[in-house]
Write a protein that holds these residues in place. Structure first.
Motif, PDB file in Angstrom:
ATOM      1  N   GLY A  58      11.667 -36.285  23.959  1.00 50.10           N
ATOM      2  CA  GLY A  58      10.534 -36.859  24.776  1.00 50.10           C
ATOM      3  C   GLY A  58       9.070 -36.768  24.427  1.00 50.10           C
ATOM      4  N   LYS A  59       8.275 -37.511  24.934  1.00 49.43           N
ATOM      5  CA  LYS A  59       6.869 -37.314  24.682  1.00 49.43           C
ATOM      6  C   LYS A  59       6.029 -36.837  25.778  1.00 49.43           C
ATOM      7  CE  LYS A  59       3.038 -40.127  22.535  1.00 49.43           C
ATOM      8  NZ  LYS A  59       2.530 -41.276  22.309  1.00 49.43           N
ATOM      9  N   TYR A  60       5.428 -35.828  25.691  1.00 48.97           N
ATOM     10  CA  TYR A  60       4.762 -34.940  26.678  1.00 48.97           C
ATOM     11  C   TYR A  60       3.213 -34.519  26.311  1.00 48.97           C
ATOM     12  CZ  TYR A  60       9.554 -33.889  28.259  1.00 48.97           C
ATOM     13  OH  TYR A  60      10.795 -33.994  28.622  1.00 48.97           O
ATOM     14  N   SER A  61       2.397 -34.607  27.291  1.00 46.03           N
ATOM     15  CA  SER A  61       1.239 -34.330  27.187  1.00 46.03           C
ATOM     16  C   SER A  61       0.740 -32.883  27.837  1.00 46.03           C
ATOM     17  CB  SER A  61       0.130 -35.151  27.805  1.00 46.03           C
ATOM     18  OG  SER A  61       0.523 -36.673  27.337  1.00 46.03           O
ATOM     19  N   LEU A  62      -0.251 -32.339  27.134  1.00 48.63           N
ATOM     20  CA  LEU A  62      -0.537 -30.797  27.459  1.00 48.63           C
ATOM     21  C   LEU A  62      -1.893 -30.885  27.700  1.00 48.63           C
ATOM     22  CD1 LEU A  62       0.405 -27.827  27.852  1.00 48.63           C
ATOM     23  CD2 LEU A  62      -0.453 -27.745  25.638  1.00 48.63           C
ATOM     24  N   THR A  63      -2.409 -30.692  28.905  1.00 49.47           N
ATOM     25  CA  THR A  63      -3.935 -30.258  29.258  1.00 49.47           C
ATOM     26  C   THR A  63      -4.367 -29.076  29.698  1.00 49.47           C
ATOM     27  OG1 THR A  63      -3.742 -32.568  30.029  1.00 49.47           O
ATOM     28  CG2 THR A  63      -5.753 -31.230  30.548  1.00 49.47           C
ATOM     29  N   ILE A  64      -5.288 -28.543  29.181  1.00 57.23           N
ATOM     30  CA  ILE A  64      -5.575 -27.039  29.640  1.00 57.23           C
ATOM     31  C   ILE A  64      -7.164 -27.153  29.957  1.00 57.23           C
ATOM     32  CG2 ILE A  64      -5.920 -24.899  28.666  1.00 57.23           C
ATOM     33  CD1 ILE A  64      -3.697 -25.027  26.815  1.00 57.23           C
ATOM     34  N   ASN A  65      -7.478 -26.525  31.331  1.00 61.25           N
ATOM     35  CA  ASN A  65      -8.733 -26.421  31.627  1.00 61.25           C
ATOM     36  C   ASN A  65      -9.060 -24.893  31.824  1.00 61.25           C
ATOM     37  OD1 ASN A  65      -9.354 -29.121  31.775  1.00 61.25           O
ATOM     38  ND2 ASN A  65      -8.182 -29.358  33.707  1.00 61.25           N
ATOM     39  N   GLY A  66     -10.243 -24.609  31.654  1.00 62.36           N
ATOM     40  CA  GLY A  66     -10.633 -23.146  32.252  1.00 62.36           C
ATOM     41  C   GLY A  66     -11.343 -22.354  30.826  1.00 62.36           C
ATOM     42  N   SER A  67     -11.373 -21.218  31.205  1.00 65.89           N
ATOM     43  CA  SER A  67     -11.990 -20.466  29.899  1.00 65.89           C
ATOM     44  C   SER A  67     -11.006 -19.288  29.373  1.00 65.89           C
ATOM     45  CB  SER A  67     -13.138 -19.792  30.279  1.00 65.89           C
ATOM     46  OG  SER A  67     -13.038 -18.999  31.371  1.00 65.89           O
ATOM     47  N   GLY A  68     -11.049 -18.924  28.252  1.00 68.83           N
ATOM     48  CA  GLY A  68     -10.099 -17.984  27.829  1.00 68.83           C
ATOM     49  C   GLY A  68      -9.082 -18.390  26.694  1.00 68.83           C
ATOM     50  N   CYS A  69      -8.032 -17.735  26.432  1.00 72.04           N
ATOM     51  CA  CYS A  69      -7.132 -18.109  25.450  1.00 72.04           C
ATOM     52  C   CYS A  69      -5.708 -18.094  26.000  1.00 72.04           C
ATOM     53  CB  CYS A  69      -7.111 -16.827  24.232  1.00 72.04           C
ATOM     54  SG  CYS A  69      -6.068 -17.142  23.244  1.00 72.04           S
ATOM     55  N   VAL A  70      -4.990 -19.182  25.860  1.00 70.07           N
ATOM     56  CA  VAL A  70      -3.730 -19.444  26.207  1.00 70.07           C
ATOM     57  C   VAL A  70      -2.677 -19.667  24.941  1.00 70.07           C
ATOM     58  CG1 VAL A  70      -1.914 -20.840  27.563  1.00 70.07           C
ATOM     59  CG2 VAL A  70      -4.417 -20.364  28.622  1.00 70.07           C
ATOM     60  N   PHE A  71      -1.610 -18.800  24.988  1.00 70.41           N
ATOM     61  CA  PHE A  71      -0.572 -19.196  23.786  1.00 70.41           C
ATOM     62  C   PHE A  71       0.572 -19.965  24.278  1.00 70.41           C
ATOM     63  CE2 PHE A  71       3.217 -17.878  21.619  1.00 70.41           C
ATOM     64  CZ  PHE A  71       3.010 -18.357  20.488  1.00 70.41           C
ATOM     65  N   MET A  72       0.626 -21.248  23.681  1.00 71.33           N
ATOM     66  CA  MET A  72       1.808 -22.094  24.184  1.00 71.33           C
ATOM     67  C   MET A  72       2.849 -22.205  23.042  1.00 71.33           C
ATOM     68  SD  MET A  72       0.899 -23.305  27.100  1.00 71.33           S
ATOM     69  CE  MET A  72       2.178 -24.852  27.274  1.00 71.33           C
ATOM     70  N   GLN A  73       3.990 -22.389  23.610  1.00 72.75           N
ATOM     71  CA  GLN A  73       5.329 -22.309  22.384  1.00 72.75           C
ATOM     72  C   GLN A  73       6.278 -23.412  23.152  1.00 72.75           C
ATOM     73  OE1 GLN A  73       6.496 -18.606  21.363  1.00 72.75           O
ATOM     74  NE2 GLN A  73       8.494 -19.286  20.604  1.00 72.75           N
ATOM     75  N   THR A  74       6.936 -24.111  22.076  1.00 70.63           N
ATOM     76  CA  THR A  74       8.184 -24.831  22.507  1.00 70.63           C
ATOM     77  C   THR A  74       9.304 -24.411  21.852  1.00 70.63           C
ATOM     78  OG1 THR A  74       7.582 -26.398  21.080  1.00 70.63           O
ATOM     79  CG2 THR A  74       6.776 -26.881  22.915  1.00 70.63           C
ATOM     80  N   ALA A  75      10.436 -24.381  22.282  1.00 74.82           N
ATOM     81  CA  ALA A  75      11.613 -23.926  21.668  1.00 74.82           C
ATOM     82  C   ALA A  75      12.861 -24.915  22.061  1.00 74.82           C
ATOM     83  CB  ALA A  75      11.998 -22.568  21.827  1.00 74.82           C
ATOM     84  N   LEU A  76      13.523 -25.517  21.084  1.00 76.68           N
ATOM     85  CA  LEU A  76      14.560 -26.154  21.186  1.00 76.68           C
ATOM     86  C   LEU A  76      16.111 -25.314  20.670  1.00 76.68           C
ATOM     87  CD1 LEU A  76      16.156 -28.874  21.478  1.00 76.68           C
ATOM     88  CD2 LEU A  76      15.633 -29.395  19.258  1.00 76.68           C
ATOM     89  N   ARG A  77      16.666 -25.102  21.697  1.00 73.31           N
ATOM     90  CA  ARG A  77      17.969 -24.543  21.460  1.00 73.31           C
ATOM     91  C   ARG A  77      19.291 -25.251  21.643  1.00 73.31           C
ATOM     92  NH1 ARG A  77      14.576 -20.726  24.428  1.00 73.31           N
ATOM     93  NH2 ARG A  77      14.241 -18.877  23.107  1.00 73.31           N
ATOM     94  N   TYR A  78      20.254 -25.098  20.845  1.00 74.95           N
ATOM     95  CA  TYR A  78      21.405 -25.835  20.884  1.00 74.95           C
ATOM     96  C   TYR A  78      22.463 -24.924  20.383  1.00 74.95           C
ATOM     97  CZ  TYR A  78      20.618 -26.481  16.001  1.00 74.95           C
ATOM     98  OH  TYR A  78      20.607 -25.992  14.612  1.00 74.95           O
ATOM     99  N   ASN A  79      23.608 -25.384  21.002  1.00 73.77           N
ATOM    100  CA  ASN A  79      24.823 -24.815  20.731  1.00 73.77           C
ATOM    101  C   ASN A  79      25.920 -25.932  20.260  1.00 73.77           C
ATOM    102  OD1 ASN A  79      26.713 -22.894  20.303  1.00 73.77           O
ATOM    103  ND2 ASN A  79      27.100 -22.591  22.504  1.00 73.77           N
ATOM    104  N   ILE A  80      26.669 -25.581  19.099  1.00 73.39           N
ATOM    105  CA  ILE A  80      27.674 -26.655  18.409  1.00 73.39           C
ATOM    106  C   ILE A  80      28.803 -26.003  19.015  1.00 73.39           C
ATOM    107  CG2 ILE A  80      28.445 -27.781  16.739  1.00 73.39           C
ATOM    108  CD1 ILE A  80      26.019 -27.484  15.453  1.00 73.39           C
ATOM    109  N   HIS A  81      29.588 -26.637  19.790  1.00 70.48           N
ATOM    110  CA  HIS A  81      31.190 -26.165  20.210  1.00 70.48           C
ATOM    111  C   HIS A  81      32.134 -26.208  19.111  1.00 70.48           C
ATOM    112  CE1 HIS A  81      29.687 -25.047  24.381  1.00 70.48           C
ATOM    113  NE2 HIS A  81      29.071 -26.063  24.402  1.00 70.48           N
ATOM    114  N   LEU A  82      32.743 -25.199  18.819  1.00 71.68           N
ATOM    115  CA  LEU A  82      33.807 -25.171  17.876  1.00 71.68           C
ATOM    116  C   LEU A  82      35.142 -25.843  18.621  1.00 71.68           C
ATOM    117  CD1 LEU A  82      33.653 -21.809  16.282  1.00 71.68           C
ATOM    118  CD2 LEU A  82      32.820 -23.906  15.187  1.00 71.68           C
TER     119      LEU A  82
END
Length: 148
Positions: A58-82
């Motif tokens: 999907g297409k997502y937008s990220l907006t950050i307002n304020g002061s300081g430092c923020v760490f953002m992370q995305t993770a895609l997890r999947y499982n292939i069933h045997l």
């Protein structure tokens, strides 16, 4: 030593970016009707805040307002069933040499046998996490006998 250098760098980064008055509003949106807002301030700055994205890909937008430092992370997890009845690994757990004398603590050996049974030539990586029963500790010299 790489780990030590990385930890020193992270500590220096944290010291350089720390601000006791920081507050940030993090907003994640998409064209589908999705919106999630996170507030990051001094009280919760070390807490993990997360959300599942409703549509991947999907297409997502990220907006950050304020002061300081923020760490953002995305993770895609999947499982292939045997397929049914096929397993990638074989694990056997047994005990041996059990001894329970009344004047000394109980003692026994844990025998773990694991092998890769998949169709590829190798399995990449396998982690076997062995938890001890409550009240038991491993004999440190026995850990040297582990065969990899």
């Amino acid at each position: 030593q790489d780990t030590v250098i990385a930890l020193q760098a992270l500590a220096a980064y944290g010291e350089a970016t720390y601000n006791s008055a920081s507050q940030n509003k993090v907003k994640i949106t998409s064209k589908k009707p999705f919106e999630k807002i996170f507030i990051v301030n001094n009280e919760n700055r070390l807490l993990l805040q997360q959300t599942a994205l409703p549509e991947v890909p999907g297409k997502y937008s990220l907006t950050i307002n304020g002061s300081g430092c923020v760490f953002m992370q995305t993770a895609l997890r999947y499982n292939i069933h045997l397929p049914e009845g096929s397993f990638g690994f074989l694990l056997s757990v047994q005990t041996s040499n059990a001894s329970c004398p009344q004047d000394r603590p109980a003692k026994f050996d844990i025998v773990l046998i694991s092998s890769y049974t998949g169709k590829r030539s190798s399995s990449n990586m396998l982690i076997i996490d062995v938890k001890m029963l409550s009240g038991f500790v491993p004999v440190k010299s026995s850990l040297d006998k582990v065969n990899l």
